[in-house]
Each structure stands twice: as C-alpha cells, then as structure tokens.
Design a protein around this motif. Structure first.
Motif, PDB file in Angstrom:
ATOM      1  N   VAL A  67       0.864  -1.186   0.000  1.00 43.98           N
ATOM      2  CA  VAL A  67       0.000   0.000   0.000  1.00 43.98           C
ATOM      3  C   VAL A  67       0.899   1.234   0.000  1.00 43.98           C
ATOM      4  O   VAL A  67       1.751   1.378   0.887  1.00 43.98           O
ATOM      5  CB  VAL A  67      -0.926   0.025   1.243  1.00 43.98           C
ATOM      6  N   CYS A  68       0.737   2.079  -1.004  1.00 46.60           N
ATOM      7  CA  CYS A  68       1.442   3.366  -1.030  1.00 46.60           C
ATOM      8  C   CYS A  68       0.446   4.414  -0.526  1.00 46.60           C
ATOM      9  O   CYS A  68      -0.563   4.680  -1.194  1.00 46.60           O
ATOM     10  CB  CYS A  68       1.907   3.719  -2.444  1.00 46.60           C
ATOM     11  N   ALA A 106      -1.184  -7.392   3.805  1.00 49.17           N
ATOM     12  CA  ALA A 106      -0.177  -6.729   2.956  1.00 49.17           C
ATOM     13  C   ALA A 106       1.223  -6.948   3.539  1.00 49.17           C
ATOM     14  O   ALA A 106       1.384  -7.145   4.742  1.00 49.17           O
ATOM     15  CB  ALA A 106      -0.481  -5.239   2.846  1.00 49.17           C
ATOM     16  N   ARG A 107       2.214  -6.913   2.655  1.00 47.80           N
ATOM     17  CA  ARG A 107       3.612  -7.057   3.092  1.00 47.80           C
ATOM     18  C   ARG A 107       4.183  -5.741   3.596  1.00 47.80           C
ATOM     19  O   ARG A 107       4.962  -5.705   4.543  1.00 47.80           O
ATOM     20  CB  ARG A 107       4.457  -7.569   1.900  1.00 47.80           C
ATOM     21  N   LYS A 108       3.785  -4.608   2.920  1.00 48.77           N
ATOM     22  CA  LYS A 108       4.484  -3.346   3.197  1.00 48.77           C
ATOM     23  C   LYS A 108       3.588  -2.151   2.963  1.00 48.77           C
ATOM     24  O   LYS A 108       2.736  -2.173   2.059  1.00 48.77           O
ATOM     25  CB  LYS A 108       5.706  -3.243   2.268  1.00 48.77           C
ATOM     26  N   VAL A 109       3.813  -1.088   3.749  1.00 51.76           N
ATOM     27  CA  VAL A 109       3.187   0.213   3.500  1.00 51.76           C
ATOM     28  C   VAL A 109       4.304   1.226   3.243  1.00 51.76           C
ATOM     29  O   VAL A 109       5.279   1.291   4.002  1.00 51.76           O
ATOM     30  CB  VAL A 109       2.332   0.669   4.703  1.00 51.76           C
ATOM     31  N   VAL A 110       4.178   1.974   2.161  1.00 53.69           N
ATOM     32  CA  VAL A 110       5.098   3.087   1.891  1.00 53.69           C
ATOM     33  C   VAL A 110       4.366   4.347   2.311  1.00 53.69           C
ATOM     34  O   VAL A 110       3.324   4.689   1.735  1.00 53.69           O
ATOM     35  CB  VAL A 110       5.502   3.154   0.403  1.00 53.69           C
ATOM     36  N   PHE A 111       4.892   5.003   3.356  1.00 51.41           N
ATOM     37  CA  PHE A 111       4.210   6.166   3.931  1.00 51.41           C
ATOM     38  C   PHE A 111       4.839   7.462   3.408  1.00 51.41           C
ATOM     39  O   PHE A 111       6.061   7.608   3.383  1.00 51.41           O
ATOM     40  CB  PHE A 111       4.293   6.141   5.468  1.00 51.41           C
ATOM     41  N   THR A 112       3.975   8.404   3.027  1.00 47.88           N
ATOM     42  CA  THR A 112       4.448   9.676   2.466  1.00 47.88           C
ATOM     43  C   THR A 112       4.545  10.727   3.557  1.00 47.88           C
ATOM     44  O   THR A 112       3.533  11.190   4.085  1.00 47.88           O
ATOM     45  CB  THR A 112       3.460  10.179   1.399  1.00 47.88           C
ATOM     46  N   SER A 113       5.783  11.100   3.881  1.00 47.30           N
ATOM     47  CA  SER A 113       5.986  12.174   4.847  1.00 47.30           C
ATOM     48  C   SER A 113       6.480  13.422   4.107  1.00 47.30           C
ATOM     49  O   SER A 113       6.535  13.447   2.869  1.00 47.30           O
ATOM     50  CB  SER A 113       6.969  11.735   5.936  1.00 47.30           C
ATOM     51  N   SER A 114       6.791  14.429   4.876  1.00 41.53           N
ATOM     52  CA  SER A 114       7.159  15.724   4.288  1.00 41.53           C
ATOM     53  C   SER A 114       8.371  16.282   5.019  1.00 41.53           C
ATOM     54  O   SER A 114       8.516  16.095   6.245  1.00 41.53           O
ATOM     55  CB  SER A 114       5.985  16.696   4.449  1.00 41.53           C
ATOM     56  N   CYS A 115       9.208  17.040   4.291  1.00 35.47           N
ATOM     57  CA  CYS A 115      10.365  17.667   4.940  1.00 35.47           C
ATOM     58  C   CYS A 115       9.918  18.698   5.979  1.00 35.47           C
ATOM     59  O   CYS A 115      10.742  19.167   6.770  1.00 35.47           O
ATOM     60  CB  CYS A 115      11.298  18.292   3.909  1.00 35.47           C
ATOM     61  N   ALA A 116       8.624  19.024   6.010  1.00 35.11           N
ATOM     62  CA  ALA A 116       8.111  19.913   7.064  1.00 35.11           C
ATOM     63  C   ALA A 116       8.352  19.314   8.448  1.00 35.11           C
ATOM     64  O   ALA A 116       8.400  20.054   9.437  1.00 35.11           O
ATOM     65  CB  ALA A 116       6.614  20.164   6.853  1.00 35.11           C
ATOM     66  N   VAL A 117       8.526  17.977   8.538  1.00 34.22           N
ATOM     67  CA  VAL A 117       8.745  17.368   9.864  1.00 34.22           C
ATOM     68  C   VAL A 117      10.039  17.867  10.502  1.00 34.22           C
ATOM     69  O   VAL A 117      10.197  17.809  11.714  1.00 34.22           O
ATOM     70  CB  VAL A 117       8.773  15.811   9.818  1.00 34.22           C
ATOM     71  N   TYR A 118      10.981  18.364   9.689  1.00 33.92           N
ATOM     72  CA  TYR A 118      12.275  18.803  10.231  1.00 33.92           C
ATOM     73  C   TYR A 118      12.231  20.231  10.783  1.00 33.92           C
ATOM     74  O   TYR A 118      13.191  20.660  11.438  1.00 33.92           O
ATOM     75  CB  TYR A 118      13.363  18.720   9.152  1.00 33.92           C
ATOM     76  N   GLY A 119      11.165  20.982  10.498  1.00 33.30           N
ATOM     77  CA  GLY A 119      11.054  22.351  11.001  1.00 33.30           C
ATOM     78  C   GLY A 119      12.226  23.200  10.559  1.00 33.30           C
ATOM     79  O   GLY A 119      12.551  23.246   9.367  1.00 33.30           O
ATOM     80  N   VAL A 120      12.859  23.895  11.517  1.00 30.94           N
ATOM     81  CA  VAL A 120      14.082  24.660  11.215  1.00 30.94           C
ATOM     82  C   VAL A 120      15.258  23.787  11.643  1.00 30.94           C
ATOM     83  O   VAL A 120      15.554  23.668  12.826  1.00 30.94           O
ATOM     84  CB  VAL A 120      14.097  26.009  11.969  1.00 30.94           C
TER      85      VAL A 120
END
Ligand SMILES: NC(=O)c1ccc[n+]([C@@H]2O[C@H](COP(=O)([O-])OP(=O)(O)OC[C@H]3O[C@@H](n4cnc5c(N)ncnc54)[C@H](O)[C@@H]3O)[C@@H](O)[C@H]2O)c1
Length: 307
Positions: A67-68, A106-120
C-alpha cells in the motif's frame, strides 16, 4: 504485484499510478476527490475517505501486497486553521490505512511524509536522522503517521518505508497544493497576472520533479529500505527569487514579481540530504530544475489551451 495507492487521484498519486501500471503492476486507488481528479480509467478508483472504517473490507477484497499511502490533507495553512480536520485525515486516516493493510495481509506500506517534519533544522541539507521539529499541525500529523507506521512494523510485522518529500513540482500540480509555488508562478506568468514573492525573496526550498519522486516510490515497494526514513529531494536550495526567474524564463514572461511582507510561520530554508535513499534504493534525482520547469510550463500551456 498488486498495489493500492491512496490519494491516487492527486498530483503525485496519479503519476505514481501511471508509473506502477507501466511497470506491469495491478493497481487500485482510493481517493475522496476532495482535491484530486480521476485521470486514469485503467484503474479501479474507489471514491472513499481514508478515515472510513469500511475501507478495510474493500482493501481486503483487493488484497494488495503493498500500500502506497499518499492521501492527505496537504496544506500547512489549512492545518493551522483546522487542526482537527487535518488530524482526522492525516492521523486517523493513516491509522485506518495501516489497519486495513494489516487485515488484508499486505507485506508493506510506503508512507508519504514531508520535509516539514524537520522544522528549522540545524544543518542543510537535512539528513534523514535529524531531530524532528514539527512546527505546524500538518507536520505534526506527518510525524504521527511515521510513528504509527513504525509501530505497525514492531507490533504486527507490517513492513514500511517512509519517504520524506522535499517540494515536489511538475505537470498536474494545482496552485493550491502544499508546495504549489511553481504552479502559482507558472499559472500567473502564462496568463499575464501579477506574481508575488514574500520577504526579500531569499527563502529557499528543495524542488524535486514529480517523475523522480514516483521513481523513489516504485523502488520503495520492494524489500529494500525496510523500516527506514528516506529523504526524496535534490539537496539543492533554490531561492524564491531565483525560482521566479527560472519559471519566467521557461514561460517566456517578464521576470518582475511584486514583493510582499514575509508570511508568519514560513520556514527560512530547506533542502534534504538523499544519500541514504541513493544507498538503499539506488535512487537519485535525474531531472534538472530547468528541464522540469520546461516540462511543467509546457503542460500548463496545453492545459490552459484545452480549458
Ligand atoms: N506536493 C509536495 O510538494 C509534497 C511535499 C511533501 C509531502 N507531500 C505529500 O505527498 C502526498 C501527495 O500530495 P500531493 O502533492 O499529490 O497533493 P494532492 O492534494 O494532489 O493529493 C492528495 C490526494 O489525497 C486525496 N485526499 C485528501 N483527503 C482525503 C481523504 N480523507 N480520503 C481520501 N483521499 C483524500 C485528495 O483528493 C488528493 O487527490 C501527501 O501525503 C502530501 O502530504 C507532498
């Protein structure tokens, strides 16, 4: 292989569907069409909310191996205005998709994150093991999704890879998206509307072309990069002012933006270090910003001509 793509009608999701079909996979999609558009009749697209508990039965009936998960509330600004709605889609929706994937075997999930998680961040380009400093409900909801994906691996053995995307651009992006600045400039410059740069124009972002991004997803559906966070970006910082010049050149339009006061909460600089992505998936961005912008402008020109 059988792959389910959530957010399949969106900007990135629709390109991922095209890529997975071209690779010979059997693809189904789920999307509530809140911002997406149904573009590919070759797949079974279920119009559904990812937070709907009834999703699990449909996912089980399809029986995906991977699952993507791309469906999301994608706007930082909307998340600040309505953090509960953001959390409903991005946190509850992710928990629901993980649970549906587990129940479907399912074998795997590909999760979509964002560079916003890094903040500053402390260093640029940001490595994937940098401290997470979410500075908006959207970023916090992505961190929550990452934690949930890791927890499902530990608790249930459901494999996962996290793809942390920089600012994605390319054909089919609409000006309302999280990183819609390329499409905002493109749309305005092709139609002779004024363009606006906030602050002194020195804010930077890492622009990565959408077909390079879906290549990272396609690679992540395999068994490599198990349990890892991988950055998907070029590592190159481009200022808002330089981006305007590049889009103006590609569009054959005057490079003459208005300047407006800086917007509260805008992060000053961002670029991500994708070396772990190269080492684990053999991935690298192949499209230069000039080439990608030329493709984007050509697509926008033909979309406007057809509208
Ligand atoms: N575009 C970028 O620069 C960027 C950067 C970092 C991360 N991302 C992430 O990439 C993913 C795809 O983003 P995109 O740029 O293609 O945006 P998009 O808005 O085009 O795609 C998101 C899709 O999810 C669907 N959706 C929204 N809420 C839903 C719900 N509750 N149930 C089912 N479907 C729902 C929308 O209709 C849309 O088709 C998102 O997870 C986003 O957070 C994007």
């Amino acid at each position: 292989m059988r792959v389910l793509v959530t957010g399949a009608a969106g900007f990135i999701g629709s390109h991922l569907v095209d890529r997975l079909l071209a690779d010979g996979h059997e693809v189904a999609g789920v999307d509530d069409l809140s911002t997406g558009h149904h573009r590919n009749d070759a797949i079974d697209l279920w119009r559904a909310d990812v937070a709907d508990p009834a999703l699990a039965d449909r996912v089980a009936a399809f029986g995906p191996e991977v699952v993507c998960h791309l469906a999301a509330q994608v706007s930082v600004r909307v998340s600040v205005g309505d953090p509960l709605a953001d959390a409903r889609t991005n946190v509850l929706g992710t928990a629901n998709v993980l649970e549906a994937a587990r129940r479907a075997g399912a074998r795997k999930v590909v999760f979509t994150s964002s560079c916003a998680v890094y903040g500053v961040p402390d260093t640029l380009p940001v490595p994937p093991d940098a401290e997470l400093r979410p500075a908006s409900p959207y970023a916090a909801s992505k961190v929550a999704g990452e934690v949930y994906a890791g927890m499902y691996s530990a608790l249930h053995g459901l494999d996962h890879t996290i793809l942390t995307l920089a600012n994605v651009y390319g054909p089919r992006q609409t000006p309302e998206g999280e990183a819609g600045v390329v499409s905002i400039f493109t749309d305005a410059l092709l139609t002779g509307k004024p363009t606006r740069v906030y602050g002194d124009g020195g804010q930077t972002r890492d622009y990565v072309y959408v077909l390079d991004v879906v290549d990272a997803f396609a690679r992540a559906t395999g068994s490599a990069a198990s349990g890892l966070r991988l950055n998907v970006g070029t590592g190159v910082q481009t200022t808002d002012r330089d981006l305007h010049s590049l889009v103006a050149r590609a569009a054959g339009a005057p490079d003459d933006p208005e300047f407006a006061p800086p917007r509260l909460g805008d992060l000053p600089a961002m670029a991500v270090d994708a070396s772990r992505t190269r080492e684990t998936l053999g991935w690298r961005p192949r499209t230069t910003l000039a080439d990608g912008l030329a493709e984007t402008v050509a697509w926008a020109r033909s979309a406007q001509a057809g509208a």
